[in-house]
Design an enzyme around this catalytic site. Sequence first.
Site, PDB file in Angstrom:
ATOM      1  N   HIS A  56      42.046  97.487 -32.198  1.00 33.23           N
ATOM      2  CA  HIS A  56      40.805  97.080 -32.877  1.00 33.23           C
ATOM      3  C   HIS A  56      40.840  97.425 -34.366  1.00 33.23           C
ATOM      4  CE1 HIS A  56      36.625  96.484 -33.913  1.00 33.23           C
ATOM      5  NE2 HIS A  56      36.462  97.787 -34.117  1.00 33.23           N
ATOM      6  N   HIS A  81      37.871 103.157 -39.723  1.00 32.19           N
ATOM      7  CA  HIS A  81      36.413 103.007 -39.670  1.00 32.19           C
ATOM      8  C   HIS A  81      35.762 103.620 -38.434  1.00 32.19           C
ATOM      9  CE1 HIS A  81      37.342  99.496 -37.084  1.00 32.19           C
ATOM     10  NE2 HIS A  81      36.106  99.621 -36.633  1.00 32.19           N
ATOM     11  N   GLU A  85      33.464 108.446 -36.104  1.00 29.33           N
ATOM     12  CA  GLU A  85      32.446 108.226 -35.069  1.00 29.33           C
ATOM     13  C   GLU A  85      32.959 108.549 -33.673  1.00 29.33           C
ATOM     14  OE1 GLU A  85      29.692 104.491 -33.498  1.00 29.33           O
ATOM     15  OE2 GLU A  85      30.450 104.505 -35.552  1.00 29.33           O
ATOM     16  N   ASP A  86      34.260 108.299 -33.414  1.00 32.83           N
ATOM     17  CA  ASP A  86      34.770 108.371 -32.040  1.00 32.83           C
ATOM     18  C   ASP A  86      35.753 109.508 -31.782  1.00 32.83           C
ATOM     19  OD1 ASP A  86      33.283 106.127 -31.578  1.00 32.83           O
ATOM     20  OD2 ASP A  86      34.956 104.725 -31.715  1.00 32.83           O
ATOM     21  N   ASP A 146      34.500  94.331 -38.947  1.00 27.53           N
ATOM     22  CA  ASP A 146      34.393  95.064 -37.690  1.00 27.53           C
ATOM     23  C   ASP A 146      33.582  94.260 -36.677  1.00 27.53           C
ATOM     24  OD1 ASP A 146      34.293  97.194 -35.786  1.00 27.53           O
ATOM     25  OD2 ASP A 146      32.390  97.868 -36.640  1.00 27.53           O
ATOM     26  N   ASP A 275      43.449  68.527 -55.908  1.00 28.02           N
ATOM     27  CA  ASP A 275      44.053  69.341 -56.966  1.00 28.02           C
ATOM     28  C   ASP A 275      43.454  68.913 -58.294  1.00 28.02           C
ATOM     29  OD1 ASP A 275      46.106  70.776 -55.388  1.00 28.02           O
ATOM     30  OD2 ASP A 275      46.892  68.752 -55.051  1.00 28.02           O
TER      31      ASP A 275
END
Length: 620
Positions: A56, A81, A85-86, A146, A275
């Site tokens: 992830h 990230h 938190e984890d 995320d 272009d």
Amino acid sequence: MPDYDRIIEERAQHVFDVMAPTTNVEDMCRLKQAFELARQAHAQQKRKGGEPYILHPIAVATIVAENLSLDVNPVIAAFLHDVVEDTSYTIEDIRKRFGDDVAFLVGVVTKAKKDKYEDSKQVDNYRQMLNSVQYDIRALLVKLSDRLHNMRTLSSMPPDKQMKIAGETDYFYAPLANRLGLYNIKTELENLSFRFRCPHDYDELVRMIEDDKAGQRERLAVFVEQIKNVLAQAGIRADVFVEYRMPYSVWRKMAKYGDDFNHLKYRHFTEIVFDTPPGMTDKARALQIYAVLTDHFQEKPGGIVNYIDAPKENGYQSFHVKLLAHFGRWQEVHISSRAMVRKSQVGCVAERDDGNIVRWIAKFRDVLQQIAEQGSDGHNFIEKVVTAFYNDDIMTFTPKGRPVVLPQKSTVLDFAYEVDRSLGEHAKYARINGFLASVKAPLRRGDVVEIFTDPEVWPKDDWLDNVVAYHAKNAISDYLAHRPKAKFNRCPECKPIPGEEVIGFREDNDEITVHKRDCPTAVHQASKWGDSIVSVDFEPDSTLYSQTINVVAVDRYHLFIDLVDCITNRLKLTIESFNTTTVDSIVSCRISFGVHSCEELQSVIDDIKNIKGVDEVKRL
């Protein structure tokens, strides 16, 4: 079992390869260290689908690096990230290893753990992210990346979690991506959310779109080939292809126009990506292509939308035109330069100069600061943010040509407040494209709006229900909250006015409600709560009270003018409505107007009774 070690190494290496051309040796070393730290920290974790959790963060880092083209620190933050938190690592650990900037970015996307949330866990998380915009927009981009990968893997979650996450995405994250100009991310988030919220509708639309592609393929291929040949003959290099709208976009258009799939116009469009030769502007090239095409194809009158001169608020630019194909159907054609296409993909970070980023941050910061200063609760906070940023917009103009960007479904009042607060507060009426209009009239893209004011006009309670833009809602709410509060509440049944015989009752909240003395509600309350009765001085002031009278008269020449003259010229009152019917020379008029007192009302009635032909005047 999949060889996860190989998969992890290959996907991480892809991130390094993407970053290599713009990253120096020292930063590349930091990037690889961040990956190794994340891999070690998440080593014992697995996702709901059973794969190693580290896949992830690698996927988020890939989106940040590849899709958004951000520099090394946001990619490092993407790897890390979820570490704070984890796992047992802290923000200070991140700061020591990777510096303040990375620690800040990781801190913003880390959900704060609290025993008690100020509003709710979700709302507090929104606040935390939006507050980060005061310093840097990159944190929002990491969070969007995320969320995008979480949505891509949502099928592994139970249905209740799917609905919660899809709801958040549809309400908050997809519109945020839209406002930041991240069209590809916005579109994918919308459709993933739709897929998990309404799986039956989603699958049915996917099937119908695929069937339509198959049925239209041959004739659309001919149309594309014709355009290619026309451009080639003019010496113009461009890619031409058909793009079908995604299921969510189709579903939204079906709901908006009330059409079923088969009757919905423009389920697809033809994209021309050109272009731009040296020494020529994108606009000049787009107009040249438009001119070449309309020499060979019939153009639909009024079918042009010029988003080059008037870009959407999120920066989207293109030149849209509708052309008649050989099979007799109008086809929507989008003419865009490669730079315009890239800008629609990476939005506010497309122009990588510092000034561009600073302007975006400043715009977000100013409005968020105003919202924060109002002390809104969590629900109102998010509602106001959504109103401020997350609507599609329309471009309107002042008579002098100044563009005014407003949310869709905006009214004249929204326009007036966007131009100037005092213009909004005193707006009396308007002209839209030269035609007279109410201040509550809805606006459309391209409207030229002229506001006419009156110093006696001030915001009314119902104005709040007739605006959608943040500035208008904020200003009207502020005025209504600070206007002088009436000393009394009037009974909504008997509706007394100053000068009538009245009685007051003190309510549980200590406010006083005034009733006529013969009001059934007052009589009932007096029989039960006599101790709450209070004396009141209900005196006239500048307040106008709406009253309605019924006039019965014999029809004659000039009767209508005499009635109006009596109220407006002699007594200087404003008529709110005047309805009249005539049957066999007997006229019945229902007239509503504002008065300051009972005496003033009686004066109107007495004066009207003296008008020739008037037989009866009753107050309703």
